[in-house]
Design an enzyme around this catalytic site. Structure first.
Site, PDB file in Angstrom:
ATOM      1  N   LYS A   1      70.810  31.163 -56.561  1.00 17.10           N
ATOM      2  CA  LYS A   1      70.476  29.719 -56.560  1.00 17.10           C
ATOM      3  C   LYS A   1      68.978  29.588 -56.361  1.00 17.10           C
ATOM      4  O   LYS A   1      68.428  30.027 -55.360  1.00 17.10           O
ATOM      5  CB  LYS A   1      71.240  29.032 -55.419  1.00 17.10           C
ATOM      6  CG  LYS A   1      71.529  27.562 -55.629  1.00 17.10           C
ATOM      7  CD  LYS A   1      70.334  26.636 -55.657  1.00 17.10           C
ATOM      8  CE  LYS A   1      69.858  26.223 -54.281  1.00 17.10           C
ATOM      9  NZ  LYS A   1      68.599  25.402 -54.358  1.00 17.10           N
TER      10      LYS A   1
ATOM     11  N   GLU B   1      55.840  26.107 -37.552  1.00 18.15           N
ATOM     12  CA  GLU B   1      55.370  26.624 -38.842  1.00 18.15           C
ATOM     13  C   GLU B   1      54.878  25.450 -39.689  1.00 18.15           C
ATOM     14  O   GLU B   1      55.672  24.588 -40.068  1.00 18.15           O
ATOM     15  CB  GLU B   1      56.532  27.339 -39.549  1.00 18.15           C
ATOM     16  CG  GLU B   1      56.124  28.039 -40.808  1.00 18.15           C
ATOM     17  CD  GLU B   1      57.308  28.691 -41.519  1.00 18.15           C
ATOM     18  OE1 GLU B   1      58.372  28.049 -41.641  1.00 18.15           O
ATOM     19  OE2 GLU B   1      57.174  29.843 -41.962  1.00 18.15           O
TER      20      GLU B   1
ATOM     21  N   GLU C   1      65.918  36.093 -44.487  1.00 18.73           N
ATOM     22  CA  GLU C   1      64.463  36.244 -44.367  1.00 18.73           C
ATOM     23  C   GLU C   1      63.914  34.853 -44.145  1.00 18.73           C
ATOM     24  O   GLU C   1      63.918  34.017 -45.050  1.00 18.73           O
ATOM     25  CB  GLU C   1      63.889  36.883 -45.628  1.00 18.73           C
ATOM     26  CG  GLU C   1      64.374  38.307 -45.787  1.00 18.73           C
ATOM     27  CD  GLU C   1      63.505  39.136 -46.719  1.00 18.73           C
ATOM     28  OE1 GLU C   1      62.713  38.570 -47.470  1.00 18.73           O
ATOM     29  OE2 GLU C   1      63.648  40.368 -46.671  1.00 18.73           O
TER      30      GLU C   1
HETATM   31  P1  NAD Z   1      64.357  25.829 -47.343  1.00 19.65           P
HETATM   32  O1  NAD Z   1      65.105  26.570 -46.312  1.00 19.65           O
HETATM   33  O2  NAD Z   1      64.250  24.356 -47.234  1.00 19.65           O
HETATM   34  O3  NAD Z   1      64.955  26.113 -48.791  1.00 19.65           O
HETATM   35  C1  NAD Z   1      65.164  27.421 -49.266  1.00 19.65           C
HETATM   36  C2  NAD Z   1      66.288  27.407 -50.261  1.00 19.65           C
HETATM   37  O4  NAD Z   1      67.486  27.035 -49.594  1.00 19.65           O
HETATM   38  C3  NAD Z   1      66.121  26.434 -51.427  1.00 19.65           C
HETATM   39  O5  NAD Z   1      66.622  27.036 -52.596  1.00 19.65           O
HETATM   40  C4  NAD Z   1      67.009  25.280 -51.011  1.00 19.65           C
HETATM   41  O6  NAD Z   1      67.504  24.531 -52.096  1.00 19.65           O
HETATM   42  C5  NAD Z   1      68.134  25.989 -50.303  1.00 19.65           C
HETATM   43  N1  NAD Z   1      68.893  25.180 -49.350  1.00 19.65           N
HETATM   44  C6  NAD Z   1      68.471  24.091 -48.650  1.00 19.65           C
HETATM   45  N2  NAD Z   1      69.488  23.607 -47.898  1.00 19.65           N
HETATM   46  C7  NAD Z   1      70.565  24.415 -48.104  1.00 19.65           C
HETATM   47  C8  NAD Z   1      71.899  24.441 -47.607  1.00 19.65           C
HETATM   48  N3  NAD Z   1      72.343  23.531 -46.741  1.00 19.65           N
HETATM   49  N4  NAD Z   1      72.724  25.410 -48.029  1.00 19.65           N
HETATM   50  C9  NAD Z   1      72.290  26.359 -48.891  1.00 19.65           C
HETATM   51  N5  NAD Z   1      71.042  26.374 -49.417  1.00 19.65           N
HETATM   52  C10 NAD Z   1      70.184  25.418 -49.025  1.00 19.65           C
HETATM   53  O7  NAD Z   1      62.916  26.505 -47.379  1.00 19.65           O
HETATM   54  P2  NAD Z   1      61.675  26.157 -48.292  1.00 19.65           P
HETATM   55  O8  NAD Z   1      61.003  24.949 -47.753  1.00 19.65           O
HETATM   56  O9  NAD Z   1      62.072  26.163 -49.728  1.00 19.65           O
HETATM   57  O10 NAD Z   1      60.774  27.468 -48.059  1.00 19.65           O
HETATM   58  C11 NAD Z   1      59.927  27.596 -47.004  1.00 19.65           C
HETATM   59  C12 NAD Z   1      60.551  28.422 -45.888  1.00 19.65           C
HETATM   60  O11 NAD Z   1      60.946  29.709 -46.357  1.00 19.65           O
HETATM   61  C13 NAD Z   1      59.561  28.706 -44.773  1.00 19.65           C
HETATM   62  O12 NAD Z   1      60.176  28.529 -43.529  1.00 19.65           O
HETATM   63  C14 NAD Z   1      59.189  30.167 -44.990  1.00 19.65           C
HETATM   64  O13 NAD Z   1      58.701  30.794 -43.850  1.00 19.65           O
HETATM   65  C15 NAD Z   1      60.464  30.729 -45.480  1.00 19.65           C
HETATM   66  N6  NAD Z   1      60.243  31.987 -46.215  1.00 19.65           N
HETATM   67  C16 NAD Z   1      60.576  33.176 -45.630  1.00 19.65           C
HETATM   68  C17 NAD Z   1      60.318  34.387 -46.281  1.00 19.65           C
HETATM   69  C18 NAD Z   1      60.620  35.699 -45.631  1.00 19.65           C
HETATM   70  O14 NAD Z   1      60.562  36.726 -46.314  1.00 19.65           O
HETATM   71  N7  NAD Z   1      60.929  35.754 -44.346  1.00 19.65           N
HETATM   72  C19 NAD Z   1      59.757  34.384 -47.548  1.00 19.65           C
HETATM   73  C20 NAD Z   1      59.433  33.161 -48.117  1.00 19.65           C
HETATM   74  C21 NAD Z   1      59.698  31.969 -47.439  1.00 19.65           C
END
Ligand code: NAD
Length: 497
Positions: free
Chosen positions: A187, A398, A261
């Site tokens: 997804k 963050e 992650e």
């Molecule tokens: P997010 O958690 O809002 O979204 C990530 C993904 O999850 C998107 O595809 C989103 O559509 C999906 N999602 C959202 N709600 C969901 C639910 N209820 N059920 C299933 N999927 C759902 O994060 P973001 O704003 O897109 O990305 C930024 C975050 O990602 C930051 O916190 C960053 O630190 C983290 N990140 C971590 C790593 C790592 O390797 N640790 C790498 C990149 C980003």
């Protein structure tokens, strides 16, 4: 919404509609809805993707379930060979896909997107090479018994990625999950699906139908449907800690293994002997300023020894002032844009909050310009807050923007305490010529990945992942592939009956 109904102008780089991949077919959403993909460089519409929902996820998981037995039984090295061929086929597409990425998520093409696309090719080759390494062991019990273990795939993997490095993070799910014999439903993030769909198009030329399925849609719809689906045998999620918690809850309902992650608020510790230009350059790289700070490993808490604090901050401000913030597809730009309006506002709220703290020194940047070329897109400038307290909101949460908090320190024990005073534990950076101090600090930091005297990005082969609420599991390496995408079975055979 149809194209004709748009009130937002179309981008000069408009790419039209990009479809999802289900069961080897490029498809619209079952209910016909779409999501506009905005280009953050000028707030125009770059294209549309299907707004996938529960019915689309159900079809994708069914396809992945049907494809699983034959894919599992293919010789591992043959699976690896397919990924080698995919990597070769991606090479001539690299520039086009990198550009698409810059247009959709705002990362500068020269400093970010080209390298990220190169990583995809490298990752496919790396996992192709280790495809045959899912080996088991045998136990020397006695001559009458053969006791051995096998590593088997789990089945259908459900994976979810964010927008900040969508190509890299998708490659790190697609390649290890598939070369080990699983099938996948991936997804994508609603803000940056186009570049990954372009990679998936190349993959699909080589893979059997249903092995790789790619869904576009919102987290609350397609994401929830995927984490809830009873036939998904493993969940692999990269994104925020808040959503990661939700994914883990869904996994717990069905006792499904989960890799996470998640976010970070990583410390960089500058010792008194490190007030040097190369260290300043390293901390800028560690802060991921070239990705507007939109990185999970951003070293956004910069602990500088009080004896060199003013001097170091001065150098940092001078160097950051020279960076060019501008159009992500312009070769001159060092930094591009924030991904979307929501994140842009969020970063602005943190900056406004920081400015109001008593005793703070806004050494560079601040709120974004309201006029001029940068006001056309979601641009924030590099921002440095000095004399920050580790307990303030800007130092605890963050921000995911180009905002660094410089915090003075005096005592080694105390700076380690402050660095570890967070629920996150993803990365850490230590800057000093004193090897003893460097290693003492590296070992004391509660973080999954510590760099000493460098601020680089992840390298294939590292077992990268988080401590504490920054995650569970490792995915960048052979070991990560084995842990995340295989399960062990033990077979005990009596040889004389
Ligand atoms: P997010 O958690 O809002 O979204 C990530 C993904 O999850 C998107 O595809 C989103 O559509 C999906 N999602 C959202 N709600 C969901 C639910 N209820 N059920 C299933 N999927 C759902 O994060 P973001 O704003 O897109 O990305 C930024 C975050 O990602 C930051 O916190 C960053 O630190 C983290 N990140 C971590 C790593 C790592 O390797 N640790 C790498 C990149 C980003």
């Amino acid at each position: 919404m149809t194209i004709e109904q748009h009130t937002t102008p179309l981008s000069e780089h408009h790419v039209g509609d990009a479809l999802m991949l289900i069961a080897g077919e490029w498809t619209e959403a079952a209910d016909g809805w779409w999501i506009d993909v905005e280009s953050p460089r000028d707030r125009t519409i770059l294209g549309r993707v299907p707004r996938g929902g529960a019915e689309d996820v159900r079809r994708a998981v069914d396809a992945a379930s049907r494809a699983f037995p034959a894919w599992r039984d293919l010789r591992p090295r043959d699976r690896g060979e397919l990924f080698r061929r995919i990597a070769d086929a991606l090479e001539p597409e690299q520039e086009r896909i990198a550009r698409l990425l810059s247009l959709e998520n705002g990362n500068a093409i020269r400093t970010q997107s080209r390298g990220e696309m190169q990583f995809v090719v490298d990752a496919f080759r790396y996992f192709a090479g280790v495809a045959g390494e899912a080996k088991g062991e045998s136990i020397p019990l006695n001559p009458q018994v053969l006791d051995y273990s096998r590593r088997e795939p789990l089945g259908v993997v459900g994976a979810i990625v964010p927008w900040n490095a969508p190509l890299m993070l998708s490659a790190l799910k697609i390649a290890p999950a598939l070369v080990t014999g699983n099938t996948l439903v991936l997804k994508l993030a609603e803000d940056a699906p186009l570049a990954v769909l372009a990679v998936a198009r190349v993959c699909q030329e080589f893979l059997p139908a249903g092995v790789l399925n790619v869904i576009t849609g919102y987290g609350s719809e397609a994401g929830e449907a995927l984490t809830s689906h009873p036939a998904v045998a493993k969940l692999s999620f990269t994104g925020s800690t808040a959503v990661g918690r939700r994914v883990m809850e869904k996994g717990a309902e069905r006792i499904v293994p989960v890799s996470l992650e998640l976010g970070g608020k990583s410390p960089q510790i500058v010792f008194p002997d490190a007030d040097e230009d190369w260290v300043v350059d390293g901390t800028i790289s560690g802060m991921r300023f070239f990705r507007q700070g939109q990185s999970c490993t951003a070293g956004s808490r910069l602990f500088i020894h009080e004896s060199v604090f003013d001097s170091f901050v001065g150098k940092l401000v001078d160097k950051l002032s020279e960076l060019v913030v501008g159009d992500p597809v312009d070769e001159a730009s060092d930094l591009g844009t924030i991904v979307n309006a929501r994140q842009f506002d969020r970063v602005g709220e943190y900056i406004a909050d920081g400015i109001e703290q008593p005793g703070v020194d806004l050494a560079l940047g601040g709120l974004p310009p309201a006029e001029g070329p940068l006001a056309q897109g979601w641009y924030h400038r590099p921002t440095v807050f000095a004399n920050v307290s580790n307990s303030w909101r800007i130092a605890a949460e963050e921000i995911f923007g180009p905002v660094v908090c410089a915090i003075p320190w005096r005592d080694e024990t105390d700076v380690i305490r402050m660095a570890n005073d967070t629920h996150y534990g993803l990365a850490g950076y230590v800057w000093t010529h004193d090897l003893g101090a460097a290693l003492r600090t590296a070992h004391a930091l509660e973080a999954g990945w510590v760099q000493v005297n460098q601020g680089g990005g992840q390298v294939l082969g590292q077992s990268y992942g988080g401590f504490k609420q920054s995650g569970i599991g490792r995915e960048f390496s052979l070991e990560g592939m084995l842990d995340s995408y295989t399960q062990r079975k033990h077979v005990s055979v009596h040889l004389e009956r």
